[in-house]
Enzyme design. Structure first.
Site, PDB file in Angstrom:
ATOM      1  N   LYS A  99      -3.745  -4.137   5.867  1.00 38.94           N
ATOM      2  CA  LYS A  99      -3.829  -5.367   4.643  1.00 38.94           C
ATOM      3  C   LYS A  99      -3.839  -6.758   5.807  1.00 38.94           C
ATOM      4  O   LYS A  99      -4.161  -6.585   6.942  1.00 38.94           O
ATOM      5  CB  LYS A  99      -2.557  -5.501   4.026  1.00 38.94           C
ATOM      6  CG  LYS A  99      -2.686  -4.135   3.106  1.00 38.94           C
ATOM      7  CD  LYS A  99      -3.736  -3.971   2.004  1.00 38.94           C
ATOM      8  CE  LYS A  99      -3.887  -2.764   1.414  1.00 38.94           C
ATOM      9  NZ  LYS A  99      -3.004  -2.165   0.431  1.00 38.94           N
TER      10      LYS A  99
HETATM   11  C1  PLP Z   1      -2.482  -1.005  -0.569  1.00 43.31           C
HETATM   12  C2  PLP Z   1      -2.744  -1.310  -1.846  1.00 43.31           C
HETATM   13  C3  PLP Z   1      -1.808  -1.140  -2.915  1.00 43.31           C
HETATM   14  C4  PLP Z   1      -0.370  -0.207  -2.457  1.00 43.31           C
HETATM   15  O1  PLP Z   1       0.158  -0.736  -1.391  1.00 43.31           O
HETATM   16  P1  PLP Z   1       1.111   0.275  -0.422  1.00 43.31           P
HETATM   17  O2  PLP Z   1       1.891  -0.872   0.509  1.00 43.31           O
HETATM   18  O3  PLP Z   1       0.060   0.893   0.216  1.00 43.31           O
HETATM   19  O4  PLP Z   1       1.843   0.894  -1.170  1.00 43.31           O
HETATM   20  C5  PLP Z   1      -1.817  -1.140  -4.339  1.00 43.31           C
HETATM   21  N1  PLP Z   1      -2.874  -1.768  -4.740  1.00 43.31           N
HETATM   22  C6  PLP Z   1      -3.976  -2.303  -3.980  1.00 43.31           C
HETATM   23  C7  PLP Z   1      -5.176  -3.121  -4.530  1.00 43.31           C
HETATM   24  C8  PLP Z   1      -4.011  -1.882  -2.490  1.00 43.31           C
HETATM   25  O5  PLP Z   1      -4.873  -2.221  -1.742  1.00 43.31           O
END
Ligand code: PLP
Length: 385
Positions: free
Chosen positions: A190
């Site tokens: 991210k």
């Molecule tokens: C990464 C992600 C999540 C979950 O986040 P985590 O930190 O991996 O639990 C939820 N929704 C979207 C769209 C994501 O890309």
């Protein structure tokens, strides 16, 4: 040559020093870095409250629980998302449904949402929560979704896992001006990372308090929140069923250090997106849509390859063969076996399914070099020739 990933973290010496400093301190878990990280997140997102949690999924779960989602309730989201967005509603015992995407923006279609709400209102089946997902970092039409939430009386939780640093008419995503809460993820792919990590942002002090209570077992040490008097300085009470969804001080220190470079990360991603747009001009593909007043955080740069059945798979194989680990986001959630067993079927959300059949996520991360990006574009050109 090591393959180019589609995404990766960017870790500086300052990040490493920040984590090491916590390791040498008195607290590894609930120390002072967490509060500092939360205040910094609230500031960059321009929201009054931010609660850091152990991952983004936990953040969604707490936001949904915090808003009272439970058995008998409905939550609607986009099928073009990671499974966690929908799963957390099932974890609350609620029913999940989806709203098809807009074939141009690849985000939840506001027109489809409005049409579905109209039917649901007549049938007495309105959702308690609607979750727009800012796919690839491109903001959804939040003012329009907010207007619908007022008309039909549902809450809005933004899945902003991709969108830290994105803006709507200059207003940061995460400010919650058009929603009850927004979730961020700090997974290494991210915009910033804490390894695992996430946060819930809100303008609602009561919701923030509920998120904080539920992230730590539903246990409080605040005498004013207890049933009956506190029995002494050791005393705590569990007033609800919660979870251990806490983040650690080590992670918060990393996140705080990463936040110093948020603007630089997003600027680099934006420059790479602009450059992809130019490098891929004239190819038989669809590039991401741009909308005035909507600044994407460019978590992903997705192209569509509309050259008929098998073309996308051949392109992915060709890119992998050339050492470029492209990826696909997302397999529509309603087509997953778990969701098919709940009654969903292919064909239910045709725009999301058509989009998925053509989508390829190209390498996109702050440390991607111009030279590597040019190689991605040249390889695409060769494979599509
Ligand atoms: C990464 C992600 C999540 C979950 O986040 P985590 O930190 O991996 O639990 C939820 N929704 C979207 C769209 C994501 O890309």
């Amino acid at each position: 040559m090591t393959p180019l990933p589609y995404a990766r973290q960017s870790i500086s010496q300052a990040d490493i020093d920040a984590v090491v400093e916590v390791l040498r301190s008195d607290w590894l878990t609930q120390g002072p870095a967490i509060g500092r990280f939360e205040r910094a997140l609230a500031t960059v997102c321009d929201a009054p409250h931010a609660s850091a949690v152990c991952n983004g999924t936990a953040g969604l779960h707490l936001a949904y629980r915090g808003l009272g989602l439970g058995p008998g309730d409905r939550l609607w989201t986009s099928p073009n998302t990671f499974v966690a967005t929908a799963n957390c509603a099932l974890m609350c015992g609620a029913e999940v449904d989806f709203v098809d995407i807009d074939p141009q923006t690849w985000n939840m279609s506001v027109a489809a949402l409005e049409a579905k709400l109209d039917v649901a209102a007549r049938d007495g089946q309105l959702p308690k929560i609607v979750v727009p997902v800012h796919f690839a970092g491109a903001p959804c039409d939040m003012p329009a979704i907010h207007a619908l939430s007022r008309r039909y009386g549902f809450s809005v939780v933004e899945d902003a896992a991709h969108a830290l640093g994105a803006r709507i008419d200059g207003v940061p995503v995460g400010s919650c001006h058009w929603s009850q809460a927004a979730m961020l993820s700090f997974h290494p792919v991210k915009i910033i990372t804490t390894a695992e990590g996430g946060a819930v942002l809100t303008r609602d002090a009561d919701l923030d308090a509920r998120v904080r209570l539920l992230r730590s077992h539903g246990v409080t040490r605040d005498a004013t929140a207890m049933e009956g008097p506190a029995e002494g300085p050791w005393y705590y009470q569990q007033t609800e069923l919660g979870y251990n969804y806490r983040i650690t001080d080590l992670q918060a220190a990393l996140g705080l250090s990463q936040l110093d470079r948020l603007d630089a990360f997003v600027a680099r991603r934006r420059a790479l997106a602009d450059r992809y747009d130019r490098l891929l001009e004239g190819l038989p593909i669809v590039r991401p849509a741009r909308r005035p007043g909507r600044e994407s955080a460019w978590h992903l740069y997705v192209i569509r390859v509309p050259a008929g059945p098998g073309a996308r798979a051949r392109l992915v194989d060709g890119m992998h063969g050339a050492g470029i680990r492209v990826n696909v986001h997302y397999i529509p959630v309603h087509t997953q076996p778990h969701y098919r067993r709940l009654g969903f079927a292919p064909g239910d959300f045709p725009h999301a399914e058509r989009y998925y059949a053509e989508a390829v996520s190209l390498p996109m991360y702050a440390s991607l070099t111009d030279a590597d990006q040019s190689r991605v574009a040249e390889t695409l050109r060769r494979l599509l020739a």
